[in-house]
Scaffold this active site. Structure first.
Site, PDB file in Angstrom:
ATOM      1  CE  LYS A 105      -2.321  -1.640   3.596  1.00 32.45           C
ATOM      2  NZ  LYS A 105      -2.056  -3.085   3.551  1.00 32.45           N
ATOM      3  CB  THR A 106       3.819   2.310   1.964  1.00 36.68           C
ATOM      4  OG1 THR A 106       3.124   2.124   3.201  1.00 36.68           O
ATOM      5  CG2 THR A 106       4.693   3.548   2.042  1.00 36.68           C
ATOM      6  CG  ASP A 150       0.320   2.832   7.076  1.00 34.98           C
ATOM      7  OD1 ASP A 150      -0.688   2.238   6.646  1.00 34.98           O
ATOM      8  OD2 ASP A 150       1.378   2.251   7.364  1.00 34.98           O
ATOM      9  CB  THR A 199      -4.932  -3.843   8.294  1.00 35.60           C
ATOM     10  OG1 THR A 199      -5.008  -3.256   9.607  1.00 35.60           O
ATOM     11  CG2 THR A 199      -3.512  -3.666   7.764  1.00 35.60           C
ATOM     12  NE  ARG A 258       5.832  -4.992   5.114  1.00 34.90           N
ATOM     13  CZ  ARG A 258       4.829  -4.346   5.696  1.00 34.90           C
ATOM     14  NH1 ARG A 258       4.325  -4.814   6.831  1.00 34.90           N
ATOM     15  NH2 ARG A 258       4.331  -3.258   5.148  1.00 34.90           N
TER      16      ARG A 258
END
Length: 390
Positions: A105-106, A150, A199, A258
């Site tokens: 997302k970032t 975020d 999330t 990740r």
């Protein structure tokens, strides 16, 4: 958020003490932003194109939409939105990205800013404790900038309400004064794009969620997409990674880029110490077994959770608190960290009577499921064609 110094500067004996400046009776929300108090550090967002391209670890994040692997449907939606905004010479519409952690997302927010040729300011919702925190970010935005928040579901209520006119009308409403002398002043701000990441999309209030023009969910990645990501990362880190080694790492990464990049680094360490640095399927498998990551991506805690439920409670049903006491894990950690993936792969069930280990998990751990649990499979249609009678 304020940082107050415990040391005061020594007084100047030669200069007469100056008269302290009088503070205005009515304090604007923007006053501390223009003139911060001595010793105070105000919260700022990270200005970015975000990555250090000289650092190999910084170049792991894709810099453009074409380099972003996976999420094909989402990439197509964003490509259309970017092209349309560039054609109209307008900022992008506000975007809400939600999904499990570690899916990019970032990275997408940084890519949107790079594609639009603007800056990306990065912050987190818990850092925006006071109204002046978000006000300081908004008044310093340039036209077309991307503001990435975020964990946006954790925004304080007052901060969230300040965002409403900023998102819709690109103005900042400031309350000056108190009581009967209070008045509202509206300040125009630059047209910007807010990208929120969370999330827990259901935790957002409806007024905030409805103000996003685009609401997109990020899904887990398949093995082929993760293998492509791992190969790209290996090339940046100058790791000799073969295709079968990348596929082995991808299979054990739980569909999360990740985690895949993190496992690649651990396998790289193993290959450089125990071998010649080349990573193939056998070396990757041996390294990940050493780090207790099995072929399905289950770690030691996942397997212990399943094993205790099978050996101590016959596979369930067992209550969450009982399971937490038996394993020594926190009940919230089990519910929020370990259970979701076990349920996604069909190894764990939540029932009104408690948690149940499925027959597939029994067999994966080398146990023979009892007839009552094995019979669950008969409720599903048999995918194999019926035998042909002569």
């Amino acid at each position: 958020m304020a940082i107050i110094s415990s040391k005061s500067p020594p007084p100047d004996r030669d200069r007469p003490p100056s008269k302290p400046a009088s503070k205005p009776a009515s304090e604007s929300l923007l006053d501390p932003l223009v003139q911060p108090e001595d010793g105070e550090t105000l919260p700022t967002a990270t200005g970015a194109t975000g990555t250090n391209l000289q650092d190999p670890d910084g170049r792991i994040r894709p810099q453009c939409l074409a380099d972003y692997a996976g999420q094909r449907a989402l990439k197509e939606v964003l490509a259309i939105a970017i092209a349309a905004a560039q054609h109209r010479q307008e900022p992008l519409d506000h975007l809400l990205l939600y999904g499990p952690p570690g899916l990019g997302k970032t990275t997408l927010a940084l890519i949107l800013a790079a594609e639009m040729g603007t800056q990306c300011k990065i912050t987190t919702a818990p850092a925006l404790e006071r109204p002046r925190d978000i006000a300081g970010l908004l008044v310093n935005l340039q036209p077309g900038d991307v503001l990435f928040i975020d964990e946006i579901h954790r925004l304080p209520r007052m901060t969230e309400e300040i965002l409403y006119p900023a998102m819709e009308d690109f103005r900042l409403d400031i309350t000056i004064g108190k009581g009967q002398t209070a008045r509202i002043r509206s300040l125009p701000i630059a047209r910007f794009t807010l990208v929120g990441a969370t999330t827990r999309a259901g935790a957002l209030s409806a007024p905030l969620r409805d103000r996003f023009g685009l609401v997109q969910r990020l899904r887990f990645y398949d093995v082929e997409e993760l293998a492509a990501i791992v190969l790209r990362t290996a090339a940046i880190l100058k790791v000799d990674l073969q295709a079968d080694g990348a596929a082995e790492i991808a299979r054990r990464s739980r569909g999360t880029p990740r985690l895949a990049n993190r496992l690649l680094r651990r396998v790289r360490d193993y290959a450089q110490v125990r071998h010649d640095g080349t990573i193939n399927q056998a070396i990757a498998a041996a390294a990940l077994e050493l780090f207790s990551v099995d072929p399905l991506g289950l770690d030691w805690t996942d397997r212990r959770l399943l094993t205790v439920a099978i050996e101590a409670f016959g596979g369930g049903p067992v209550g969450l608190e009982t399971l937490a006491a038996a394993t020594g894990e926190d009940a919230q950690t089990i519910e929020e960290v370990y259970e979701p993936y076990l349920m996604q792969i069909g190894y764990w069930q939540r029932t009104p009577r408690g948690r149940v280990v499925t027959a597939a998990a029994w067999r994966h751990l080398g146990y023979e499921p009892p007839p009552a649990i094995a019979a669950q499979l008969t409720l599903l249609p048999d995918p194999s064609p019926p035998p042909q009678t002569p």
